[in-house]
Design an enzyme around this catalytic site. Sequence first.
Site, PDB file in Angstrom:
ATOM      1  N   PHE A 126     -11.561  -1.443  -2.717  1.00  0.00           N
ATOM      2  CA  PHE A 126     -10.288  -0.963  -2.052  1.00  0.00           C
ATOM      3  C   PHE A 126     -10.247  -0.982  -0.599  1.00  0.00           C
ATOM      4  O   PHE A 126     -10.980  -0.220  -0.082  1.00  0.00           O
ATOM      5  CB  PHE A 126      -9.964   0.181  -2.949  1.00  0.00           C
ATOM      6  CG  PHE A 126      -8.364   0.482  -2.507  1.00  0.00           C
ATOM      7  CD1 PHE A 126      -7.256  -0.054  -3.201  1.00  0.00           C
ATOM      8  CD2 PHE A 126      -7.826   1.604  -1.699  1.00  0.00           C
ATOM      9  CE1 PHE A 126      -6.186  -0.008  -3.259  1.00  0.00           C
ATOM     10  CE2 PHE A 126      -6.537   1.777  -1.459  1.00  0.00           C
ATOM     11  CZ  PHE A 126      -5.669   1.208  -2.120  1.00  0.00           C
ATOM     12  N   ASP A 148      -1.863  -0.748   2.102  1.00  0.00           N
ATOM     13  CA  ASP A 148      -1.769   0.580   2.000  1.00  0.00           C
ATOM     14  C   ASP A 148      -2.396   1.325   0.744  1.00  0.00           C
ATOM     15  O   ASP A 148      -2.994   0.826   0.016  1.00  0.00           O
ATOM     16  CB  ASP A 148      -0.073   0.991   1.700  1.00  0.00           C
ATOM     17  CG  ASP A 148       0.184   0.403   0.241  1.00  0.00           C
ATOM     18  OD1 ASP A 148      -0.359  -0.735  -0.163  1.00  0.00           O
ATOM     19  OD2 ASP A 148       0.640   1.479  -0.562  1.00  0.00           O
ATOM     20  N   GLY A 177       3.067  -5.717   2.462  1.00  0.00           N
ATOM     21  CA  GLY A 177       1.939  -5.677   3.033  1.00  0.00           C
ATOM     22  C   GLY A 177       1.600  -7.131   4.083  1.00  0.00           C
ATOM     23  O   GLY A 177       0.729  -6.903   4.979  1.00  0.00           O
ATOM     24  N   LYS A 225     -10.291 -11.453  -2.890  1.00  0.00           N
ATOM     25  CA  LYS A 225     -11.439 -10.791  -3.393  1.00  0.00           C
ATOM     26  C   LYS A 225     -11.804 -11.767  -4.645  1.00  0.00           C
ATOM     27  O   LYS A 225     -11.309 -11.587  -5.642  1.00  0.00           O
ATOM     28  CB  LYS A 225     -10.855  -9.599  -3.884  1.00  0.00           C
ATOM     29  CG  LYS A 225     -10.637  -8.616  -2.871  1.00  0.00           C
ATOM     30  CD  LYS A 225     -10.305  -7.229  -3.705  1.00  0.00           C
ATOM     31  CE  LYS A 225      -9.753  -6.043  -2.702  1.00  0.00           C
ATOM     32  NZ  LYS A 225      -9.199  -4.973  -3.393  1.00  0.00           N
ATOM     33  N   ASP A 236      -6.149 -10.417  -5.003  1.00  0.00           N
ATOM     34  CA  ASP A 236      -7.036  -9.546  -5.635  1.00  0.00           C
ATOM     35  C   ASP A 236      -7.256  -9.955  -7.050  1.00  0.00           C
ATOM     36  O   ASP A 236      -8.061 -10.832  -7.178  1.00  0.00           O
ATOM     37  CB  ASP A 236      -6.516  -8.305  -5.677  1.00  0.00           C
ATOM     38  CG  ASP A 236      -7.229  -7.061  -6.443  1.00  0.00           C
ATOM     39  OD1 ASP A 236      -8.495  -7.157  -6.534  1.00  0.00           O
ATOM     40  OD2 ASP A 236      -6.852  -6.076  -6.917  1.00  0.00           O
ATOM     41  N   GLU A 240       0.546 -13.760   1.989  1.00  0.00           N
ATOM     42  CA  GLU A 240      -0.068 -12.529   1.349  1.00  0.00           C
ATOM     43  C   GLU A 240      -0.847 -11.582   2.190  1.00  0.00           C
ATOM     44  O   GLU A 240      -1.739 -12.236   3.058  1.00  0.00           O
ATOM     45  CB  GLU A 240      -0.567 -13.080  -0.016  1.00  0.00           C
ATOM     46  CG  GLU A 240       0.408 -12.759  -1.143  1.00  0.00           C
ATOM     47  CD  GLU A 240       0.756 -11.432  -1.497  1.00  0.00           C
ATOM     48  OE1 GLU A 240       0.698 -10.378  -0.751  1.00  0.00           O
ATOM     49  OE2 GLU A 240       1.357 -11.104  -2.722  1.00  0.00           O
ATOM     50  N   ASP A 241      -0.812 -10.322   2.158  1.00  0.00           N
ATOM     51  CA  ASP A 241      -1.899  -9.569   2.534  1.00  0.00           C
ATOM     52  C   ASP A 241      -3.283  -9.912   1.938  1.00  0.00           C
ATOM     53  O   ASP A 241      -4.537  -9.833   2.679  1.00  0.00           O
ATOM     54  CB  ASP A 241      -1.537  -8.205   2.736  1.00  0.00           C
ATOM     55  CG  ASP A 241      -0.843  -7.653   1.367  1.00  0.00           C
ATOM     56  OD1 ASP A 241      -1.030  -8.410   0.088  1.00  0.00           O
ATOM     57  OD2 ASP A 241      -0.757  -6.580   1.330  1.00  0.00           O
ATOM     58  N   ARG A 288      -0.906   1.265   6.413  1.00  0.00           N
ATOM     59  CA  ARG A 288      -0.555  -0.043   6.551  1.00  0.00           C
ATOM     60  C   ARG A 288      -0.485  -0.172   8.244  1.00  0.00           C
ATOM     61  O   ARG A 288      -0.987  -1.362   8.658  1.00  0.00           O
ATOM     62  CB  ARG A 288       0.842  -0.335   6.448  1.00  0.00           C
ATOM     63  CG  ARG A 288       1.073  -0.458   4.968  1.00  0.00           C
ATOM     64  CD  ARG A 288       2.409  -0.846   4.767  1.00  0.00           C
ATOM     65  NE  ARG A 288       2.880  -0.447   3.330  1.00  0.00           N
ATOM     66  CZ  ARG A 288       2.756  -1.172   2.314  1.00  0.00           C
ATOM     67  NH1 ARG A 288       1.883  -2.143   2.088  1.00  0.00           N
ATOM     68  NH2 ARG A 288       3.275  -0.797   0.994  1.00  0.00           N
TER      69      ARG A 288
HETATM   70  P1  IMP Z   1      -2.987  -8.998  -7.228  1.00  0.00           P
HETATM   71  O1  IMP Z   1      -3.861  -8.153  -8.307  1.00  0.00           O
HETATM   72  O2  IMP Z   1      -3.684 -10.298  -6.667  1.00  0.00           O
HETATM   73  O3  IMP Z   1      -1.838  -9.352  -8.182  1.00  0.00           O
HETATM   74  O4  IMP Z   1      -2.690  -8.425  -5.977  1.00  0.00           O
HETATM   75  C1  IMP Z   1      -1.595  -7.291  -6.148  1.00  0.00           C
HETATM   76  C2  IMP Z   1      -1.203  -6.572  -4.775  1.00  0.00           C
HETATM   77  O5  IMP Z   1      -2.169  -5.324  -5.167  1.00  0.00           O
HETATM   78  C3  IMP Z   1      -1.630  -7.040  -3.490  1.00  0.00           C
HETATM   79  O6  IMP Z   1      -0.423  -8.008  -2.943  1.00  0.00           O
HETATM   80  C4  IMP Z   1      -1.689  -6.020  -2.772  1.00  0.00           C
HETATM   81  O7  IMP Z   1      -0.346  -5.505  -2.300  1.00  0.00           O
HETATM   82  C5  IMP Z   1      -2.255  -4.914  -3.753  1.00  0.00           C
HETATM   83  N1  IMP Z   1      -3.783  -4.916  -3.411  1.00  0.00           N
HETATM   84  C6  IMP Z   1      -4.805  -5.639  -4.020  1.00  0.00           C
HETATM   85  N2  IMP Z   1      -6.010  -5.044  -3.593  1.00  0.00           N
HETATM   86  C7  IMP Z   1      -5.678  -4.166  -2.814  1.00  0.00           C
HETATM   87  C8  IMP Z   1      -6.481  -3.390  -1.760  1.00  0.00           C
HETATM   88  O8  IMP Z   1      -7.744  -3.423  -1.753  1.00  0.00           O
HETATM   89  N3  IMP Z   1      -5.947  -2.482  -1.102  1.00  0.00           N
HETATM   90  C9  IMP Z   1      -4.603  -2.259  -0.975  1.00  0.00           C
HETATM   91  N4  IMP Z   1      -3.693  -2.954  -1.802  1.00  0.00           N
HETATM   92  C10 IMP Z   1      -4.202  -4.056  -2.736  1.00  0.00           C
HETATM   93 MG    MG Z   2       1.158  -7.604  -1.631  1.00  0.00          MG
END
Ligand code: IMP
Ligand code: MG
Length: 187
Positions: free
Chosen positions: A164, A171, A56, A143, A115, A111-112, A177
């Site tokens: 989302f 993606d 991402g 977020k 979350d 990072e993209d 993407r």
């Molecule tokens: P984490 O929950 O912070 O560990 O995020 C894990 C991964 O989930 C991120 O690096 C993204 O690849 C994916 N992700 C989290 N939120 C979104 C979203 O809103 N759209 C798409 N991918 C997401």
């Molecule tokens: Mg990611």
Amino acid sequence: MSHTTVASPQEVTIKDKTFTIRIPSAEIQSRVKELAAIINRDYEGKNPIILGVLNGSVFFAVDLMRHFNMSCELSFIRVASYHGGLQTSGQVTDIMGVKENLEGRHVLLVEDIVDTGITATHLISEIGKHNPASLKMATALFKPAALRADFKPDYVGFEVAPDFLIGYGLDYDGLARNLNDIYVLKP
Ligand code: IMP
Ligand code: MG
């Protein structure tokens, strides 16, 4: 030769879901430029290694990098925590590790999106084992309301609601993407 860009629709449908535009490309690019200037200033003379998290972050990492005028390196690592769809699995699986020697280096993870923060926490702890001189994270999106870890990214493009999102590297089931704008899932 004329330069053509793909026109941005207000809504896109990916498989079974419809998304509406949330952050237009021009807004993303101007924020990236601002952030890059700050990072460039903070890391000037430190020859940092920019460590993008695949898949991402590719778009954000490259866009940031284009604005740097300091000496720096670029590499990528790959982790997975999503098993497709809209929900995070809460588990991080290492897929492709670090090849560079990070000892004594200034490392900036890119990072993209942050979350739950589970991926970021895992990355910080794993990369930290390589004894870098410093370790920070830049993320295009954050977020805060979804955060389930004791973590805060150092450089944030945009703070967003816990909805989302797709586009600009993000993606839905491997798709979308390539959208230049960021879109949010329609309720
Ligand atoms: P984490 O929950 O912070 O560990 O995020 C894990 C991964 O989930 C991120 O690096 C993204 O690849 C994916 N992700 C989290 N939120 C979104 C979203 O809103 N759209 C798409 N991918 C997401
Ligand atoms: Mg990611």
